[in-house]
Write a protein that holds these residues in place. Structure first.
Motif: not given
Length: 615
Positions: A379-393, A452-463
């Motif tokens: 979960t920490a890995d997936v959320v971190t990807y999304m935090l970076i996408a939201a602007g974290s550097r 949206r979060p669901w699609a983002a998780v799917n993209y992280i997994r497969r994309g």
């Protein structure tokens, strides 16, 4: 309460060994307490010479209270205790041990955590892994198996041996013994000191053992020594409810009791006073499929025609919604929440249901607090990807995900607290393939920022390829990839209702607070309002008006790792324990699809004689 014929025979059994096969709801506690009273009042056995052994302090306390009530409140010096409390008493008198010499569970977990860190193991540190390793060490000691002859199911063999070695070293340095050492030291003491053995044999002239099916090899060997030479050994249990093989319990010990004691009396308590006829009949059909067992014909004392219901649902969401509606209906009909139980194969099973119950406003209490999906490193890995996408550097965020999956970009490429991706690319421009991967990362971040979060998780997994990383991670560490991929499935499904990362993270925090409340109040589980959510293991010994056996699908129950005949029989016993918790209403629930993959009903449903609904 009057005794039936089989109960009366058990209570009045003559001296010598006796084995009482006690089916679910057959009144075994009644038999044991009446047996003690019979020995004291009719056989004139001095109460101080009677030892009653159970497997938990709570069970020992309850047994003692029941006996005292039976005696009109009179306190008699009958010895009630667990195996460990009896062994500790023997060691305390021989070696002057004190409670301070016993390793506490928190210390045990910390030692195992430290031991894992000292190995070359690269797996993520998880409480669940530590618990499984702890159980393996206990089973190893209880079975007198040398570490070099044991292969762990949870990590590579060499890693397990290192952990076991570090663990033993730490105990020596602390000057502590654990509960398993307590057994070993007692066994060695009684074998080597015949005078001490004879003294305890004189003290415990009559020994009664509850839940005998849960005994391990070392406990049994000590018990046999203590009971000799009179062998006034009265053991009560149900081989069909032996479900702790992973902790070292050996159901074959109970099956072999008549061989060890050919003169033993054998008595079957064959009346189930708990469940309606349909539950007793279905449970009997199920368990008779096992071959390594005592044959039994259990009959119900109750009457009525409440059927067992096999309930098929399209997917987990529909299953949870339907079960919540049924719970609400039962409650409106007058069934207290506390008399309703949801039973799962593992403590990870109820994660999704717990979240839906929170949203539905239905109170619940977990006996085994589910591991928090949102605390897991995946979960920490997936959320971190999304935090970076939201602007974290933040440098720490990039270090976490940069090589998950492998991009072969070194930590040294991130010298500053804040990451500038253009500067990162420029610093790697002399290595085209690395620069290309930074470009790809920038593209992935832009894509995620629009989802949206669901699609983002799917993209992280497969994309992005995170799912392939998980498979490689599991293979390199001899872990079942299915367990980690299931966590990804659950995480993605959890994200579905939320439109933004902020809303999803707020839900994670709320759920984490609720789990923390569950942990704090776990000791008061019997006092708190709410339906009971338990694992099948934790439900043993309990009973409820209505029981929902959840996720009765192949691969879950029986578990996909149950491949040997002995494993499958243990899974069937576990399912038998689950269904026999029901007094009046039993629902067996399964789904046709789990996380967008086809799912099959558990073979146990048909073995119970239930009709599997067609689509």
């Amino acid at each position: 309460m009057p005794l039936n014929e089989a109960q009366a025979r058990a209570v009045r059994a003559s001296d010598g060994p006796a084995i009482v096969l006690a089916g679910p709801g057959s009144g075994k506690t009644l038999v044991i307490t009446r047996r003690i009273r019979y020995l004291v009042e009719q056989r004139k056995v001095p109460p101080q010479h009677i030892l009653v052994i159970t497997f938990t302090r709570a069970a020992a306390g309850e047994m003692q209270e029941r006996f005292q009530a039976l005696m009109g409140g009179k306190e008699l010096p009958v010895h009630f205790g667990t195996f460990h409390s009896i062994f500790f008493r023997i060691l305390r008198l021989a070696y002057h041990y004190t409670a301070g010499d016993i390793l506490k569970n928190e210390q045990r977990m910390q030692i195992l955590r430290d031991a894992l860190r000292r190995t070359d193991w690269e797996g993520e540190e998880e409480e669940d892994l530590l618990l499984r390793l702890s159980s393996e060490i206990s089973a190893l000691k209880g079975d007198l198996i040398a570490p070099e002859n044991y292969y762990s199911a949870n990590c590579p063999a060499e890693v397990f041996r290192q952990v076991r070695s570090f663990y033993d070293e730490a105990l020596q340095q602390l000057g502590k013994i654990d509960f398993d050492d307590m057994m070993r030291l007692t066994y060695e003491l009684l074998r080597e000191r015949k005078d001490i053995l004879q003294a305890w044999q004189g003290q415990f002239r009559y020994i009664l053992v509850d839940e005998f099916q849960d005994i391990n090899r070392l406990q049994y060997e000590i018990l046999r020594m203590l009971a000799a030479p009179q062998d006034n050994l009265f053991v009560v249990g149900d081989d069909d409810q032996s479900i702790y093989r992973f902790r070292g319990a050996k159901p074959e010990i109970m099956l072999g009791f008549p061989r060890d004691y050919p003169q033993a009396q054998q008595i079957l308590l064959d009346v189930n006073y708990r469940s309606v006829p349909a539950v007793v009949k279905a449970a009997g059909r199920l368990i008779e499929k096992n071959t390594a067992r005592y044959a039994k014909a259990i009959r119900p004392a109750r009457t009525g025609d409440l059927p067992v219901e096999a309930c098929a649902y399209a997917d987990l969401g529909e299953e949870n919604d339907a079960v919540i509606r049924r719970i609400a209906a039962l409650h409106r009909q007058g069934v207290p929440y506390e008399k309703i139980a949801l039973l799962y194969r593992t403590n990870a099973g109820p994660r999704v249901m717990a979240e839906q119950l929170m949203r539905a406003g239905i109170p619940f209490q977990m006996a085994d607090v589910a591991p928090n999906l949102y605390d897991h490193w995946i979960t920490a890995d997936v959320v971190t990807y999304m935090l970076i996408a939201a602007g974290s550097r933040a440098r720490g965020d990039f270090l976490r995900i940069i090589n998950r999956p492998k991009r072969f970009i070194p930590r040294s490429a991130f010298p500053d607290p804040e990451v500038d991706l253009d500067a990162l690319r420029a610093s790697l421009s002399d290595r085209d393939w690395m620069a290309d991967r930074v470009d790809r990362l920038k593209y992935d971040i832009r894509m995620l920022s629009k989802m949206r979060p669901w699609a983002a998780v799917n993209y992280i997994r497969r994309g992005i390829g995170y799912e392939d990383y998980i498979k490689e991670y599991a293979e390199a560490r001899h872990l079942p990839a299915e367990d980690l991929l299931l966590m990804l499935d659950e995480l993605q499904e959890s994200a579905r209702p939320f439109g933004t990362l902020a809303a999803w993270m707020e839900h994670m925090q709320e759920y984490t607070r609720e789990l923390e409340e569950q942990r704090k109040s776990a000791k008061d589980a019997g006092r708190r309002e709410g339906i009971r959510i338990l694992t099948m293991h934790a439900a043993k010994g309990l009973e409820y008006t209505a029981v929902f056996v959840m996720d009765a699908n192949e691969g879950i129950t029986p578990h996909r790792r149950a491949v040997l005949d002995a494993d499958l029989e243990e899974e069937r016993r576990l399912f038998y324990v689950a269904v026999t918790r029901a007094r009046s209403k039993l629902y067996i629930c399964w789904v046709r699809e789990r996380f967008h993959r086809e799912a099959l009903p558990s073979r146990f449903i048909q073995e119970m004689g239930l009709e599997v609904p067609k689509e």
